[in-house]
Write a protein that holds these residues in place. Structure first.
Motif, PDB file in Angstrom:
ATOM      1  N   GLU A  21       0.765  -1.247  -0.115  1.00 45.05           N
ATOM      2  CA  GLU A  21      -0.144  -0.067  -0.025  1.00 45.05           C
ATOM      3  C   GLU A  21       1.123   1.539  -0.171  1.00 45.05           C
ATOM      4  O   GLU A  21       0.412   2.418   0.149  1.00 45.05           O
ATOM      5  N   CYS A  22       2.008   0.950  -0.268  1.00 41.20           N
ATOM      6  CA  CYS A  22       3.120   2.252  -0.195  1.00 41.20           C
ATOM      7  C   CYS A  22       4.025   2.251  -1.482  1.00 41.20           C
ATOM      8  O   CYS A  22       4.141   1.364  -2.016  1.00 41.20           O
ATOM      9  N   VAL A  23       4.505   3.485  -1.670  1.00 43.76           N
ATOM     10  CA  VAL A  23       5.506   3.765  -2.662  1.00 43.76           C
ATOM     11  C   VAL A  23       6.476   4.483  -2.325  1.00 43.76           C
ATOM     12  O   VAL A  23       6.663   5.463  -1.433  1.00 43.76           O
ATOM     13  N   LEU A  24       7.945   4.029  -2.894  1.00 37.52           N
ATOM     14  CA  LEU A  24       8.921   4.802  -2.667  1.00 37.52           C
ATOM     15  C   LEU A  24       9.371   5.445  -3.840  1.00 37.52           C
ATOM     16  O   LEU A  24       9.587   4.613  -5.021  1.00 37.52           O
ATOM     17  N   ASN A  25       9.651   6.563  -4.003  1.00 44.77           N
ATOM     18  CA  ASN A  25       9.864   7.516  -5.247  1.00 44.77           C
ATOM     19  C   ASN A  25      11.620   7.712  -5.197  1.00 44.77           C
ATOM     20  O   ASN A  25      11.934   8.016  -4.069  1.00 44.77           O
ATOM     21  N   GLY A  26      12.236   7.351  -5.949  1.00 40.14           N
ATOM     22  CA  GLY A  26      13.534   7.439  -6.068  1.00 40.14           C
ATOM     23  C   GLY A  26      14.289   7.657  -7.534  1.00 40.14           C
ATOM     24  O   GLY A  26      13.743   7.211  -8.477  1.00 40.14           O
ATOM     25  N   ALA A  27      15.481   8.251  -7.613  1.00 36.01           N
ATOM     26  CA  ALA A  27      15.852   8.347  -9.023  1.00 36.01           C
ATOM     27  C   ALA A  27      17.244   7.648  -8.930  1.00 36.01           C
ATOM     28  O   ALA A  27      17.873   7.491 -10.041  1.00 36.01           O
ATOM     29  N   SER A  28      17.579   6.844  -8.227  1.00 42.42           N
ATOM     30  CA  SER A  28      18.744   6.116  -8.220  1.00 42.42           C
ATOM     31  C   SER A  28      18.358   4.448  -8.176  1.00 42.42           C
ATOM     32  O   SER A  28      17.313   3.990  -7.809  1.00 42.42           O
ATOM     33  N   THR A  30      19.674   2.297  -6.415  1.00 41.96           N
ATOM     34  CA  THR A  30      19.557   1.669  -4.833  1.00 41.96           C
ATOM     35  C   THR A  30      18.299   2.095  -4.357  1.00 41.96           C
ATOM     36  O   THR A  30      17.638   1.322  -3.456  1.00 41.96           O
ATOM     37  N   ASP A  31      17.543   3.202  -4.759  1.00 38.72           N
ATOM     38  CA  ASP A  31      16.238   3.583  -4.319  1.00 38.72           C
ATOM     39  C   ASP A  31      15.410   2.279  -4.779  1.00 38.72           C
ATOM     40  O   ASP A  31      14.611   1.805  -3.816  1.00 38.72           O
ATOM     41  N   ILE A  32      15.410   1.621  -5.871  1.00 38.62           N
ATOM     42  CA  ILE A  32      14.625   0.815  -6.387  1.00 38.62           C
ATOM     43  C   ILE A  32      14.855  -0.539  -5.823  1.00 38.62           C
ATOM     44  O   ILE A  32      13.974  -1.112  -5.258  1.00 38.62           O
ATOM     45  N   ASP A  33      16.322  -0.813  -5.342  1.00 41.48           N
ATOM     46  CA  ASP A  33      16.606  -2.003  -4.689  1.00 41.48           C
ATOM     47  C   ASP A  33      15.884  -1.968  -3.443  1.00 41.48           C
ATOM     48  O   ASP A  33      15.646  -3.051  -3.006  1.00 41.48           O
ATOM     49  N   VAL A  34      16.027  -0.946  -2.716  1.00 38.24           N
ATOM     50  CA  VAL A  34      15.513  -0.791  -1.203  1.00 38.24           C
ATOM     51  C   VAL A  34      13.869  -1.016  -1.312  1.00 38.24           C
ATOM     52  O   VAL A  34      13.455  -1.760  -0.537  1.00 38.24           O
ATOM     53  N   ALA A  35      13.191  -0.366  -2.248  1.00 35.76           N
ATOM     54  CA  ALA A  35      11.761  -0.692  -2.378  1.00 35.76           C
ATOM     55  C   ALA A  35      11.561  -2.299  -2.734  1.00 35.76           C
ATOM     56  O   ALA A  35      10.861  -2.819  -1.914  1.00 35.76           O
ATOM     57  N   HIS A  36      12.383  -3.006  -3.490  1.00 30.40           N
ATOM     58  CA  HIS A  36      12.171  -4.348  -3.665  1.00 30.40           C
ATOM     59  C   HIS A  36      12.339  -5.131  -2.370  1.00 30.40           C
ATOM     60  O   HIS A  36      11.642  -6.128  -2.092  1.00 30.40           O
ATOM     61  N   SER A  37      13.531  -4.858  -1.720  1.00 29.58           N
ATOM     62  CA  SER A  37      13.795  -5.337  -0.547  1.00 29.58           C
ATOM     63  C   SER A  37      12.814  -5.134   0.670  1.00 29.58           C
ATOM     64  O   SER A  37      12.799  -6.310   1.457  1.00 29.58           O
ATOM     65  N   HIS A  41       6.274  -0.605  -3.171  1.00 28.09           N
ATOM     66  CA  HIS A  41       6.173  -0.369  -4.747  1.00 28.09           C
ATOM     67  C   HIS A  41       7.288   0.777  -5.050  1.00 28.09           C
ATOM     68  O   HIS A  41       7.342   1.670  -4.068  1.00 28.09           O
ATOM     69  N   SER A  42       7.676   0.694  -6.248  1.00 26.64           N
ATOM     70  CA  SER A  42       8.992   1.661  -6.380  1.00 26.64           C
ATOM     71  C   SER A  42       8.281   2.564  -7.588  1.00 26.64           C
ATOM     72  O   SER A  42       7.772   2.034  -8.512  1.00 26.64           O
ATOM     73  N   ILE A  43       8.877   3.757  -7.713  1.00 21.87           N
ATOM     74  CA  ILE A  43       8.654   4.749  -8.794  1.00 21.87           C
ATOM     75  C   ILE A  43       9.932   5.310  -9.170  1.00 21.87           C
ATOM     76  O   ILE A  43      10.534   5.994  -8.106  1.00 21.87           O
ATOM     77  N   GLY A  44      10.473   5.105 -10.060  1.00 21.33           N
ATOM     78  CA  GLY A  44      11.935   5.584 -10.543  1.00 21.33           C
ATOM     79  C   GLY A  44      11.690   6.991 -11.225  1.00 21.33           C
ATOM     80  O   GLY A  44      10.821   7.039 -11.899  1.00 21.33           O
ATOM     81  N   GLN A  45      12.529   7.956 -10.617  1.00 22.91           N
ATOM     82  CA  GLN A  45      12.437   9.601 -11.528  1.00 22.91           C
ATOM     83  C   GLN A  45      13.553   9.585 -12.227  1.00 22.91           C
ATOM     84  O   GLN A  45      14.633   9.599 -12.053  1.00 22.91           O
ATOM     85  N   ALA A  46      13.123   9.317 -13.435  1.00 23.75           N
ATOM     86  CA  ALA A  46      14.333   9.620 -14.643  1.00 23.75           C
ATOM     87  C   ALA A  46      14.457  11.076 -14.785  1.00 23.75           C
ATOM     88  O   ALA A  46      13.611  11.915 -15.091  1.00 23.75           O
ATOM     89  N   LYS A  47      15.860  11.381 -14.493  1.00 22.42           N
ATOM     90  CA  LYS A  47      16.482  12.742 -14.942  1.00 22.42           C
ATOM     91  C   LYS A  47      17.084  12.914 -16.233  1.00 22.42           C
ATOM     92  O   LYS A  47      17.441  13.930 -16.640  1.00 22.42           O
TER      93      LYS A  47
END
Length: 92
Positions: A21-28, A30-37, A41-47
């Motif tokens: 029920e939660c989302v982690l937004n990140g640009a790296s 490792t942010d996505i890896d932390v969300a998976h672990s 849910h992860s949302i990648g922010q592409a720069k």
């Protein structure tokens, strides 16, 4: 790992919500890896276009190019994020 998964786990415990029920937004990556672990849910922010490609390889739930795209991205994640009434509102 930076960021470390423990603060995410602590936040889930504090708000008493499951990761689904939660989302982690990140640009790296490792942010996505932390969300998976932490099963959030992860949302990648592409720069940049290159960053988008790298983020997609990490398999986030969504990739956005701007914060304006955040609401749309959240709506596409299954199961849908349910908004919970705040404790203050529910105690009235």
């Amino acid at each position: 790992m930076k960021p470390h998964p423990e603060p995410v786990r602590q936040a889930l415990e504090i708000i008493a919500a499951p990761g689904r029920e939660c989302v982690l937004n990140g640009a790296s990556l490792t942010d996505i890896d932390v969300a998976h672990s932490t099963r959030v849910h992860s949302i990648g922010q592409a720069k940049s276009p290159d960053r988008r490609t790298n983020l997609l390889a990490a398999e986030p739930a969504a990739v956005i190019d701007s914060m304006e795209d955040m609401a749309t991205a959240i709506r596409t994640i299954q199961p849908l994020v349910r908004l919970r009434p705040s404790r203050a509102a529910s105690s009235r």
